[in-house]
Design a protein around this motif. Structure first.
Motif, PDB file in Angstrom:
ATOM      1  N   LEU A  57       0.757  -1.114   0.116  1.00 43.34           N
ATOM      2  CA  LEU A  57      -0.117   0.031  -0.063  1.00 43.34           C
ATOM      3  C   LEU A  57       0.650   1.049  -0.110  1.00 43.34           C
ATOM      4  O   LEU A  57       0.502   2.257  -0.591  1.00 43.34           O
ATOM      5  CB  LEU A  57      -0.946   0.029   1.207  1.00 43.34           C
ATOM      6  N   THR A  58       1.799   1.384   0.818  1.00 47.90           N
ATOM      7  CA  THR A  58       2.704   2.388   0.812  1.00 47.90           C
ATOM      8  C   THR A  58       3.410   2.618  -0.477  1.00 47.90           C
ATOM      9  O   THR A  58       3.427   3.583  -1.311  1.00 47.90           O
ATOM     10  CB  THR A  58       3.905   2.017   2.076  1.00 47.90           C
ATOM     11  N   ARG A  59       3.979   1.552  -1.090  1.00 50.41           N
ATOM     12  CA  ARG A  59       4.413   1.580  -2.526  1.00 50.41           C
ATOM     13  C   ARG A  59       3.603   2.011  -3.581  1.00 50.41           C
ATOM     14  O   ARG A  59       4.036   2.908  -4.501  1.00 50.41           O
ATOM     15  CB  ARG A  59       5.127   0.359  -2.829  1.00 50.41           C
ATOM     16  N   ALA A  60       2.489   1.518  -3.297  1.00 50.55           N
ATOM     17  CA  ALA A  60       1.449   2.163  -4.455  1.00 50.55           C
ATOM     18  C   ALA A  60       0.978   3.494  -4.068  1.00 50.55           C
ATOM     19  O   ALA A  60       0.972   4.429  -5.158  1.00 50.55           O
ATOM     20  CB  ALA A  60       0.008   1.473  -4.341  1.00 50.55           C
ATOM     21  N   ALA A  61       0.914   3.979  -2.970  1.00 52.37           N
ATOM     22  CA  ALA A  61       0.852   5.738  -2.633  1.00 52.37           C
ATOM     23  C   ALA A  61       1.978   6.254  -3.199  1.00 52.37           C
ATOM     24  O   ALA A  61       1.715   7.352  -3.921  1.00 52.37           O
ATOM     25  CB  ALA A  61       0.656   5.669  -1.018  1.00 52.37           C
ATOM     26  N   TRP A  62       3.167   5.764  -3.245  1.00 57.52           N
ATOM     27  CA  TRP A  62       4.432   6.677  -3.628  1.00 57.52           C
ATOM     28  C   TRP A  62       4.149   6.718  -5.061  1.00 57.52           C
ATOM     29  O   TRP A  62       4.590   7.729  -5.808  1.00 57.52           O
ATOM     30  CB  TRP A  62       5.666   5.865  -3.124  1.00 57.52           C
ATOM     31  N   ARG A  63       3.708   5.719  -5.780  1.00 57.64           N
ATOM     32  CA  ARG A  63       3.803   5.551  -7.206  1.00 57.64           C
ATOM     33  C   ARG A  63       2.628   6.440  -7.718  1.00 57.64           C
ATOM     34  O   ARG A  63       2.884   7.272  -8.849  1.00 57.64           O
ATOM     35  CB  ARG A  63       3.437   4.116  -7.726  1.00 57.64           C
ATOM     36  N   ALA A  64       1.736   6.348  -6.989  1.00 58.21           N
ATOM     37  CA  ALA A  64       0.457   7.314  -7.282  1.00 58.21           C
ATOM     38  C   ALA A  64       0.966   8.649  -7.152  1.00 58.21           C
ATOM     39  O   ALA A  64       0.651   9.549  -8.151  1.00 58.21           O
ATOM     40  CB  ALA A  64      -0.857   6.842  -6.510  1.00 58.21           C
ATOM     41  N   GLU A  65       1.701   9.114  -6.365  1.00 54.10           N
ATOM     42  CA  GLU A  65       2.150  10.351  -6.139  1.00 54.10           C
ATOM     43  C   GLU A  65       2.965  10.863  -7.061  1.00 54.10           C
ATOM     44  O   GLU A  65       2.881  12.065  -7.628  1.00 54.10           O
ATOM     45  CB  GLU A  65       2.856  10.975  -4.426  1.00 54.10           C
ATOM     46  N   GLY A  66       4.041  10.062  -7.404  1.00 49.16           N
ATOM     47  CA  GLY A  66       4.797  10.126  -8.474  1.00 49.16           C
ATOM     48  C   GLY A  66       4.101  10.507  -9.699  1.00 49.16           C
ATOM     49  O   GLY A  66       4.586  11.320 -10.660  1.00 49.16           O
ATOM     50  N   CYS A  67       3.077   9.756 -10.235  1.00 49.62           N
ATOM     51  CA  CYS A  67       2.321   9.833 -11.561  1.00 49.62           C
ATOM     52  C   CYS A  67       1.592  11.097 -11.263  1.00 49.62           C
ATOM     53  O   CYS A  67       1.890  11.741 -12.281  1.00 49.62           O
ATOM     54  CB  CYS A  67       1.436   8.702 -11.487  1.00 49.62           C
ATOM     55  N   ALA A  68       1.340  11.428 -10.378  1.00 49.71           N
ATOM     56  CA  ALA A  68       0.364  12.630 -10.178  1.00 49.71           C
ATOM     57  C   ALA A  68       1.247  13.888 -10.324  1.00 49.71           C
ATOM     58  O   ALA A  68       0.950  14.987 -10.841  1.00 49.71           O
ATOM     59  CB  ALA A  68      -0.451  13.070  -8.854  1.00 49.71           C
ATOM     60  N   ALA A  69       2.343  13.949  -9.665  1.00 48.70           N
ATOM     61  CA  ALA A  69       3.439  14.966  -9.888  1.00 48.70           C
ATOM     62  C   ALA A  69       4.121  15.123 -11.351  1.00 48.70           C
ATOM     63  O   ALA A  69       4.367  16.362 -11.876  1.00 48.70           O
ATOM     64  CB  ALA A  69       4.638  14.618  -9.045  1.00 48.70           C
ATOM     65  N   GLU A  70       4.108  13.935 -11.955  1.00 38.89           N
ATOM     66  CA  GLU A  70       4.681  14.189 -13.416  1.00 38.89           C
ATOM     67  C   GLU A  70       3.583  14.613 -14.341  1.00 38.89           C
ATOM     68  O   GLU A  70       4.030  15.194 -15.073  1.00 38.89           O
ATOM     69  CB  GLU A  70       5.175  12.470 -13.684  1.00 38.89           C
ATOM     70  N   ALA A  71       2.351  14.168 -14.105  1.00 34.71           N
ATOM     71  CA  ALA A  71       1.360  14.709 -14.725  1.00 34.71           C
ATOM     72  C   ALA A  71       1.120  16.128 -14.628  1.00 34.71           C
ATOM     73  O   ALA A  71       0.841  16.892 -15.711  1.00 34.71           O
ATOM     74  CB  ALA A  71       0.110  14.098 -14.664  1.00 34.71           C
ATOM     75  N   GLU A  72       1.012  16.691 -13.593  1.00 31.54           N
ATOM     76  CA  GLU A  72       1.200  18.009 -12.986  1.00 31.54           C
ATOM     77  C   GLU A  72       2.426  18.658 -13.873  1.00 31.54           C
ATOM     78  O   GLU A  72       2.069  19.892 -14.455  1.00 31.54           O
ATOM     79  CB  GLU A  72       1.244  18.244 -11.467  1.00 31.54           C
ATOM     80  N   ALA A  73       3.544  18.137 -13.829  1.00 27.37           N
ATOM     81  CA  ALA A  73       4.598  18.946 -14.597  1.00 27.37           C
ATOM     82  C   ALA A  73       4.558  19.034 -16.007  1.00 27.37           C
ATOM     83  O   ALA A  73       4.852  20.195 -16.641  1.00 27.37           O
ATOM     84  CB  ALA A  73       5.933  18.104 -14.301  1.00 27.37           C
ATOM     85  N   ILE A  74       3.805  18.016 -16.511  1.00 25.54           N
ATOM     86  CA  ILE A  74       3.405  17.971 -18.011  1.00 25.54           C
ATOM     87  C   ILE A  74       2.498  18.993 -18.346  1.00 25.54           C
ATOM     88  O   ILE A  74       2.585  19.971 -19.402  1.00 25.54           O
ATOM     89  CB  ILE A  74       3.067  16.781 -18.510  1.00 25.54           C
ATOM     90  N   VAL A  75       1.354  19.184 -17.597  1.00 26.44           N
ATOM     91  CA  VAL A  75       0.319  20.003 -17.829  1.00 26.44           C
ATOM     92  C   VAL A  75       0.907  21.574 -17.651  1.00 26.44           C
ATOM     93  O   VAL A  75       0.396  22.270 -18.386  1.00 26.44           O
ATOM     94  CB  VAL A  75      -0.912  19.802 -16.840  1.00 26.44           C
ATOM     95  N   ASP A  76       1.740  21.641 -16.535  1.00 27.42           N
ATOM     96  CA  ASP A  76       2.190  23.227 -16.271  1.00 27.42           C
ATOM     97  C   ASP A  76       3.118  23.476 -17.660  1.00 27.42           C
ATOM     98  O   ASP A  76       3.080  24.662 -17.869  1.00 27.42           O
ATOM     99  CB  ASP A  76       3.114  23.181 -15.165  1.00 27.42           C
TER     100      ASP A  76
END
Length: 127
Positions: A57-76
């Motif tokens: 669960l912790t690894r999945a949360a880290w992966r989801a946070e990383g994906c969200a940050a990467e998507a946010e950077a692309i949109v920005d």
């Protein structure tokens, strides 16, 4: 002499009846120890399973946070160009997919306010 023989035969008869008690006691002790050890093994297995689930669960949360940050950077990055800003809001999903940076992430992006919850919307919002 008869008394000694009678006493000796009584002792032997009494000792013969009690001879199996030690064997039964040892068998009960072994059975009890086996039951206790089995219970401890089961509890240990459940604890290890719970720890592995928490790790996943912790690894999945880290992966989801990383994906969200990467998507946010692309949109920005995409919204930084003023010429593309108006056309980009309606196609955020396509823009992020075209960039191809999110290979192991599945991200759905929509501008806030694009969708309306029909269960809670009033008449003005539905229009």
């Amino acid at each position: 002499m008869q008394v000694r023989v009678a006493g000796a035969s009584c002792r032997r008869a009494g000792a013969g009846r009690r001879r199996g008690v030690a064997l039964l006691t040892v068998l009960w002790v072994i059975a009890t120890a086996s039951i206790i050890a089995g219970g401890m093994l089961l509890q240990g297995r459940e604890a290890i399973g719970a720890a592995q689930n928490r790790m996943s669960l912790t690894r999945a949360a880290w992966r989801a946070e990383g994906c969200a940050a990467e998507a946010e950077a692309i949109v920005d990055e995409g919204l930084g160009a003023t010429a593309r800003r108006d056309s980009l809001w309606g196609a955020l999903d396509r823009y992020v997919a075209e960039r191809g940076a999110l290979e192991e992430c599945r991200v759905t992006l929509r501008p806030a306010g694009l969708e309306v919850d029909v269960n809670t919307a009033d008449e003005a919002q539905l229009r």
